[in-house]
Scaffold this motif. Structure first.
Motif, PDB file in Angstrom:
ATOM      1  N   GLN A  65       0.736  -1.026  -0.174  1.00 18.06           N
ATOM      2  CA  GLN A  65       0.107   0.122   0.032  1.00 18.06           C
ATOM      3  C   GLN A  65       1.029   1.056  -0.029  1.00 18.06           C
ATOM      4  OE1 GLN A  65      -3.804   0.120   2.546  1.00 18.06           O
ATOM      5  NE2 GLN A  65      -2.781   1.827   3.295  1.00 18.06           N
ATOM      6  N   VAL A  66       0.750   2.077  -1.003  1.00 16.96           N
ATOM      7  CA  VAL A  66       1.398   3.285  -1.157  1.00 16.96           C
ATOM      8  C   VAL A  66       0.631   4.638  -0.887  1.00 16.96           C
ATOM      9  CG1 VAL A  66       2.736   4.638  -2.851  1.00 16.96           C
ATOM     10  CG2 VAL A  66       2.953   2.097  -2.853  1.00 16.96           C
ATOM     11  N   THR A  67       1.104   5.255  -0.089  1.00  8.16           N
ATOM     12  CA  THR A  67       0.326   6.691   0.218  1.00  8.16           C
ATOM     13  C   THR A  67       1.408   7.725  -0.563  1.00  8.16           C
ATOM     14  OG1 THR A  67      -0.560   6.198   1.979  1.00  8.16           O
ATOM     15  CG2 THR A  67      -0.627   8.481   1.712  1.00  8.16           C
ATOM     16  N   THR A  68       0.665   8.625  -1.551  1.00  6.93           N
ATOM     17  CA  THR A  68       1.535   9.473  -2.091  1.00  6.93           C
ATOM     18  C   THR A  68       1.453  10.719  -1.491  1.00  6.93           C
ATOM     19  OG1 THR A  68      -0.530  10.349  -3.203  1.00  6.93           O
ATOM     20  CG2 THR A  68       0.593   8.472  -4.354  1.00  6.93           C
ATOM     21  N   THR A  69       2.644  11.562  -1.687  1.00  4.59           N
ATOM     22  CA  THR A  69       3.014  12.867  -1.254  1.00  4.59           C
ATOM     23  C   THR A  69       1.712  13.804  -1.853  1.00  4.59           C
ATOM     24  OG1 THR A  69       4.322  13.329  -3.105  1.00  4.59           O
ATOM     25  CG2 THR A  69       5.263  12.816  -0.625  1.00  4.59           C
ATOM     26  N   PRO A  70       1.416  14.804  -1.183  1.00  2.00           N
ATOM     27  CA  PRO A  70       0.143  15.751  -1.606  1.00  2.00           C
ATOM     28  C   PRO A  70       0.742  16.296  -3.176  1.00  2.00           C
ATOM     29  CG  PRO A  70       0.642  16.195   0.692  1.00  2.00           C
ATOM     30  CD  PRO A  70       1.730  15.025   0.230  1.00  2.00           C
ATOM     31  N   GLY A  71      -0.154  16.132  -4.098  1.00  2.47           N
ATOM     32  CA  GLY A  71       0.013  16.751  -5.217  1.00  2.47           C
ATOM     33  C   GLY A  71       0.410  15.756  -6.195  1.00  2.47           C
ATOM     34  N   GLU A  72       1.030  14.438  -5.923  1.00  2.00           N
ATOM     35  CA  GLU A  72       1.402  13.562  -6.706  1.00  2.00           C
ATOM     36  C   GLU A  72       0.421  12.394  -7.013  1.00  2.00           C
ATOM     37  OE1 GLU A  72       4.485  13.370  -8.006  1.00  2.00           O
ATOM     38  OE2 GLU A  72       4.995  15.317  -7.181  1.00  2.00           O
ATOM     39  N   GLU A  73      -0.890  12.523  -6.557  1.00  3.63           N
ATOM     40  CA  GLU A  73      -1.579  11.694  -6.674  1.00  3.63           C
ATOM     41  C   GLU A  73      -1.984  11.078  -8.095  1.00  3.63           C
ATOM     42  OE1 GLU A  73      -2.220  14.448  -5.200  1.00  3.63           O
ATOM     43  OE2 GLU A  73      -2.669  14.102  -2.991  1.00  3.63           O
ATOM     44  N   ARG A  92      -8.327  10.493  -4.741  1.00 10.12           N
ATOM     45  CA  ARG A  92      -8.931  11.349  -4.125  1.00 10.12           C
ATOM     46  C   ARG A  92      -7.950  11.538  -2.599  1.00 10.12           C
ATOM     47  NH1 ARG A  92     -12.083  10.816  -0.119  1.00 10.12           N
ATOM     48  NH2 ARG A  92     -12.973   8.837  -1.080  1.00 10.12           N
ATOM     49  N   THR A  93      -7.604  10.327  -2.119  1.00  8.89           N
ATOM     50  CA  THR A  93      -6.916  10.121  -0.887  1.00  8.89           C
ATOM     51  C   THR A  93      -5.216   9.975  -1.189  1.00  8.89           C
ATOM     52  OG1 THR A  93      -7.278   7.537  -0.694  1.00  8.89           O
ATOM     53  CG2 THR A  93      -8.941   9.097   0.261  1.00  8.89           C
ATOM     54  N   GLY A  94      -5.023   9.632  -2.092  1.00 10.58           N
ATOM     55  CA  GLY A  94      -3.534   9.287  -2.618  1.00 10.58           C
ATOM     56  C   GLY A  94      -3.107   7.971  -2.014  1.00 10.58           C
ATOM     57  N   ILE A  95      -4.303   7.078  -1.752  1.00 11.57           N
ATOM     58  CA  ILE A  95      -3.800   5.404  -1.289  1.00 11.57           C
ATOM     59  C   ILE A  95      -4.005   4.519  -2.455  1.00 11.57           C
ATOM     60  CG2 ILE A  95      -4.262   3.948   0.216  1.00 11.57           C
ATOM     61  CD1 ILE A  95      -5.309   6.103   2.165  1.00 11.57           C
ATOM     62  N   PHE A  96      -3.020   3.920  -2.904  1.00 12.42           N
ATOM     63  CA  PHE A  96      -2.913   2.985  -3.920  1.00 12.42           C
ATOM     64  C   PHE A  96      -2.358   1.667  -3.387  1.00 12.42           C
ATOM     65  CE2 PHE A  96      -2.317   7.079  -5.576  1.00 12.42           C
ATOM     66  CZ  PHE A  96      -3.367   7.169  -6.408  1.00 12.42           C
ATOM     67  N   SER A  97      -3.023   0.605  -3.924  1.00 16.37           N
ATOM     68  CA  SER A  97      -2.638  -0.888  -3.374  1.00 16.37           C
ATOM     69  C   SER A  97      -2.339  -1.870  -4.626  1.00 16.37           C
ATOM     70  CB  SER A  97      -3.886  -1.496  -2.653  1.00 16.37           C
ATOM     71  OG  SER A  97      -4.201  -0.690  -1.639  1.00 16.37           O
ATOM     72  N   PHE A  98      -1.440  -2.611  -4.319  1.00 18.33           N
ATOM     73  CA  PHE A  98      -0.969  -3.587  -5.379  1.00 18.33           C
ATOM     74  C   PHE A  98      -0.935  -5.086  -4.413  1.00 18.33           C
ATOM     75  CE2 PHE A  98       1.054   0.466  -5.815  1.00 18.33           C
ATOM     76  CZ  PHE A  98       1.098   0.562  -7.365  1.00 18.33           C
ATOM     77  N   LEU A  99      -1.086  -6.024  -5.406  1.00 14.15           N
ATOM     78  CA  LEU A  99      -1.214  -7.454  -4.707  1.00 14.15           C
ATOM     79  C   LEU A  99       0.011  -8.236  -5.468  1.00 14.15           C
ATOM     80  CD1 LEU A  99      -4.826  -8.629  -4.110  1.00 14.15           C
ATOM     81  CD2 LEU A  99      -2.997  -7.836  -2.358  1.00 14.15           C
ATOM     82  N   CYS A 100       0.722  -8.828  -5.161  1.00 10.29           N
ATOM     83  CA  CYS A 100       1.648  -9.609  -5.760  1.00 10.29           C
ATOM     84  C   CYS A 100       2.104 -10.855  -4.788  1.00 10.29           C
ATOM     85  CB  CYS A 100       3.203  -8.935  -5.914  1.00 10.29           C
ATOM     86  SG  CYS A 100       3.903  -8.395  -4.290  1.00 10.29           S
TER      87      CYS A 100
END
Length: 142
Positions: A65-73, A92-100
């Motif tokens: 799970q990655v949370t981006t810096t503000p403005g980088e979403e 909107r929240t800047g939270i992105f998920s990956f599964l591997c």
């Protein structure tokens, strides 16, 4: 307080060489307190081992799970959309998920870290004991 005290007693007994058997359905509570696990179904042993051994046997995916810096979403969303490991992302929240899979984790981390200027926080979330239990007793298929 009582829970911490209980597990302190358990650790003290373990340090003296005493085996402790804890039977529980509160798997998230005991996950960090145990060193060996035995999963049973209808009175029969399904699997036993350490948490790492059960994770290896189950081959369940790891979540990153990655949370981006503000403005980088938006920039990170473009990167995520190109990844075959992407499962969801919230611009909107800047939270992105990956599964591997376990064996893909390092390669995925290398891909993500190319975007390190866009990342504020990163969490690697392996399968939890609850997930492993459901997998081994067959409830994850239902």
């Amino acid at each position: 307080f009582l829970r911490k005290h209980f597990y302190r007693i358990v650790r003290d007994c373990q340090a003296q060489g005493t085996a402790i058997l804890i039977s529980s359905h509160a798997l998230s509570e005991i996950e960090g307190e145990i060193d060996k696990i035995l999963i049973m179904k209808q009175g029969a042993v399904v699997i036993q081992g350490t948490l790492d051994q059960l994770r290896e046997a189950a081959k369940l995916p790891t979540r990153i799970q990655v949370t981006t810096t503000p403005g980088e979403e938006t920039r990170f969303k473009v990167f995520q959309q190109q990844s075959p490991y992407a499962v969801n992302g919230e611009e909107r929240t800047g939270i992105f998920s990956f599964l591997c899979r376990q064996e893909e984790k390092v390669a995925l981390m290398e891909q993500i870290m190319v975007q390190q200027d866009s990342i504020r926080d990163l969490q690697i979330i392996p399968p939890r004991l609850d997930d492993l239990y459901a997998h081994f007793i067959g409830q994850d298929e239902q």
